[in-house]
Design a protein around this motif. Structure first.
Motif, mmCIF file in Angstrom:
data_model
loop_
_atom_site.group_PDB
_atom_site.id
_atom_site.type_symbol
_atom_site.label_atom_id
_atom_site.label_comp_id
_atom_site.label_asym_id
_atom_site.label_seq_id
_atom_site.Cartn_x
_atom_site.Cartn_y
_atom_site.Cartn_z
ATOM 1 N N GLY A 272 0.865 -1.214 0.245
ATOM 2 C CA GLY A 272 -0.012 0.006 -0.002
ATOM 3 C C GLY A 272 0.738 1.156 -0.070
ATOM 4 O O GLY A 272 0.234 2.233 0.065
ATOM 5 N N PHE A 273 2.125 1.056 -0.260
ATOM 6 C CA PHE A 273 2.979 2.306 -0.260
ATOM 7 C C PHE A 273 2.539 3.084 -1.368
ATOM 8 O O PHE A 273 2.758 2.742 -2.682
ATOM 9 N N PRO A 274 2.449 4.547 -1.340
ATOM 10 C CA PRO A 274 1.949 5.177 -2.481
ATOM 11 C C PRO A 274 2.611 5.950 -3.442
ATOM 12 O O PRO A 274 2.349 6.255 -4.370
ATOM 13 N N TYR A 275 4.028 5.645 -3.234
ATOM 14 C CA TYR A 275 5.133 6.437 -4.078
ATOM 15 C C TYR A 275 6.129 5.466 -4.514
ATOM 16 O O TYR A 275 6.260 4.338 -4.074
ATOM 17 N N ALA A 276 6.989 5.910 -5.525
ATOM 18 C CA ALA A 276 8.038 5.223 -6.114
ATOM 19 C C ALA A 276 9.286 5.207 -5.001
ATOM 20 O O ALA A 276 10.160 4.402 -5.057
ATOM 21 N N LEU A 277 9.220 6.363 -4.390
ATOM 22 C CA LEU A 277 10.387 6.798 -3.627
ATOM 23 C C LEU A 277 10.245 6.902 -2.173
ATOM 24 O O LEU A 277 9.381 7.615 -2.041
ATOM 25 N N CYS A 278 10.882 6.188 -1.346
ATOM 26 C CA CYS A 278 11.183 6.414 -0.138
ATOM 27 C C CYS A 278 12.005 7.664 0.025
ATOM 28 O O CYS A 278 13.116 7.662 -0.272
ATOM 29 N N CYS A 279 11.317 8.841 0.786
ATOM 30 C CA CYS A 279 12.048 10.155 0.834
ATOM 31 C C CYS A 279 12.191 10.454 2.272
ATOM 32 O O CYS A 279 11.051 10.867 2.646
ATOM 33 N N SER A 280 13.234 10.595 2.865
ATOM 34 C CA SER A 280 13.245 10.801 4.445
ATOM 35 C C SER A 280 14.062 11.895 4.803
ATOM 36 O O SER A 280 15.453 11.861 4.413
ATOM 37 N N VAL A 281 13.446 12.876 5.388
ATOM 38 C CA VAL A 281 14.318 14.132 5.930
ATOM 39 C C VAL A 281 14.652 14.008 7.403
ATOM 40 O O VAL A 281 13.693 14.004 8.026
ATOM 41 N N ILE B 92 6.332 5.478 14.400
ATOM 42 C CA ILE B 92 5.545 5.707 13.088
ATOM 43 C C ILE B 92 4.429 6.598 13.173
ATOM 44 O O ILE B 92 3.599 6.843 13.946
ATOM 45 N N LEU B 93 4.827 7.652 12.198
ATOM 46 C CA LEU B 93 3.535 8.845 12.310
ATOM 47 C C LEU B 93 2.400 8.284 11.844
ATOM 48 O O LEU B 93 2.116 7.269 11.402
ATOM 49 N N GLU B 94 1.392 9.198 11.700
ATOM 50 C CA GLU B 94 0.074 8.894 11.414
ATOM 51 C C GLU B 94 -0.225 8.404 9.997
ATOM 52 O O GLU B 94 -1.306 7.645 9.833
ATOM 53 N N ASP B 95 0.553 8.630 9.237
ATOM 54 C CA ASP B 95 0.646 7.946 7.659
ATOM 55 C C ASP B 95 0.508 6.805 7.812
ATOM 56 O O ASP B 95 0.554 6.133 6.675
ATOM 57 N N LYS B 96 1.215 6.208 8.799
ATOM 58 C CA LYS B 96 1.400 4.888 9.112
ATOM 59 C C LYS B 96 2.526 4.215 8.351
ATOM 60 O O LYS B 96 2.856 2.974 8.321
ATOM 61 N N TRP B 97 3.382 4.973 7.873
ATOM 62 C CA TRP B 97 4.598 4.589 7.064
ATOM 63 C C TRP B 97 5.989 5.181 7.408
ATOM 64 O O TRP B 97 6.898 4.436 7.724
ATOM 65 N N THR B 98 6.011 6.537 7.653
ATOM 66 C CA THR B 98 7.124 7.363 8.033
ATOM 67 C C THR B 98 7.515 7.056 9.313
ATOM 68 O O THR B 98 6.919 7.297 10.640
ATOM 69 N N ALA B 99 8.864 6.429 9.455
ATOM 70 C CA ALA B 99 9.459 6.231 10.660
ATOM 71 C C ALA B 99 10.361 7.195 11.314
ATOM 72 O O ALA B 99 11.166 7.940 10.224
#
Length: 248
Positions: free
Chosen positions: A59-68, A211-218
Motif C-alpha cells: 500500500g505504499f503510495p510512491y515510487a520513492l522513499c524520501c526521508s528528511v 511511526i507517524l500517522e501516515d502509518k509509514w514514515t518512521a
C-alpha cells in the motif's frame, strides 16, 4: 540462492537503481520540494522501462522513499522544501525482468555541519565494513557485528526496528540481515549465491523510532538526525560483489 543468470538480472536491476540515485543526488539543493525527487524517480523508471518496486508495495503510495532529517525510513515525498543543512535519504527500488533492485543513500543539502557529515560518513563506512565480511564461509551475524561495533565506537546508535534482507524475485526474502547482533537467534552460514540488501540506519541519539500517522514514515523518537545507506550485494566464490553500482 541465485544462479549466474539470476545474478546477472539482479545486477542490471540494481545498476538502474544506482543510476537513478546518482541523478537524484546530483539534483539535491536547498529550495526543492521532496516531491521533485519522486518526479525524477518516475521519469527515470519510464526511461529505463522498469517498474517502481515500492509503489503499491503493502500500500505504499510512491515510487520513492524520501526521508528528511529525523525521518529514518519510508518517508513520503511531499511539498516539504529542503533547507540548507538538511539531510535527505532516498531509498529506491525497481523491478527489472522480474527481479528487484534496492539501494539507499543519504545526501547533505547545501553546506551541512561537520557532525552531520560525520554521521553520513560513519553510516556509509559501516555499510562498507559490513560488506567486507559478507564472505562465503563466514556467519551472517559477522556482517551485523562489524556494523554495530563500528557505529557504536563512533558514538552513534543503530536502529534495531528495521533490518536488511535477502532479495531476488521478491523485494524481501530470507534471511533478514540485522545491523546488530540479535540475542538468542541461531546464526546462519553465508554461501556463494546469496544476494543480500545490507542497510544500516544510524542515529545521532537514541535508536528508538516511532511511526507517524501516515502509518509509514518512521522517525527517531528524540527527533535527532538519522542516516541510511544500502547496497545490494551478491556473494561469490571471489568475495562480495556490490550490484548497486552505476559502472557495471
Amino acid at each position: 540462492m541465485k544462479n549466474d543468470a539470476e545474478i546477472a538480472l539482479l545486477r542490471e536491476a540494481n545498476r538502474i537503481v544506482s543510476v537513478i540515485l546518482d541523478e537524484m543526488g546530483a539534483a539535491v539543493r536547498p529550495g526543492l520540494t521532496t516531491m521533485r525527487f519522486e518526479q525524477i524517480a518516475q521519469d527515470m523508471c519510464r526511461k529505463f522501462g522498469v517498474v517502481p518496486a515500492f509503489q503499491g508495495y503493502g500500500g505504499f503510495p510512491y515510487a520513492l522513499c524520501c526521508s528528511v532529517n529525523e525521518q529514518v525510513v519510508h518517508g513520503f515525498p511531499s511539498n516539504r522544501v529542503l533547507e540548507e543543512g538538511d539531510i535527505v535519504t532516498f531509498d529506491m527500488g525497481v523491478i527489472y525482468d522480474g527481479f528487484y533492485g534496492d539501494s539507499a543513500r543519504t545526501f547533505g543539502v547545501g553546506e551541512i555541519p561537520d557532525e552531520t557529515q560525520r554521521l553520513l560518513d560513519v553510516t556509509r563506512e559501516s555499510l562498507m565494513r559490513g560488506i567486507e565480511h559478507a564472505v562465503a564461509g563466514n556467519q551472517l551475524y559477522s556482517i551485523s557485528k562489524v556494523i554495530q561495533e563500528y557505529v557504536e565506537l563512533s558514538g552513534f546508535s543503530v536502529v534495531k526496528r528495521f533490518v536488511g534482507h535477502g532479495i531476488g524475485r521478491n523485494l524481501h526474502e530470507k534471511p533478514e540481515v540485522p545491523n546488530f547482533v540479535p540475542r538468542g537467534v541461531v546464526d546462519l552460514p553465508l554461501k556463494a549465491g546469496m544476494v543480500l540488501s545490507v542497510e544500516p540506519m544510524v542515529c545521532v541519539g537514541s535508536p528508538d523510532v516511532e511511526i507517524l500517522e501516515d502509518k509509514w514514515t518512521a522517525v527517531t523518537k528524540d527527533r535527532r538526525l538519522s542516516a541510511h545507506f544500502e547496497h545490494t550485494i551478491a556473494l561469490t566464490q571471489d568475495g562480495p560483489e556490490i550490484l548497486s553500482r552505476s559502472d557495471h
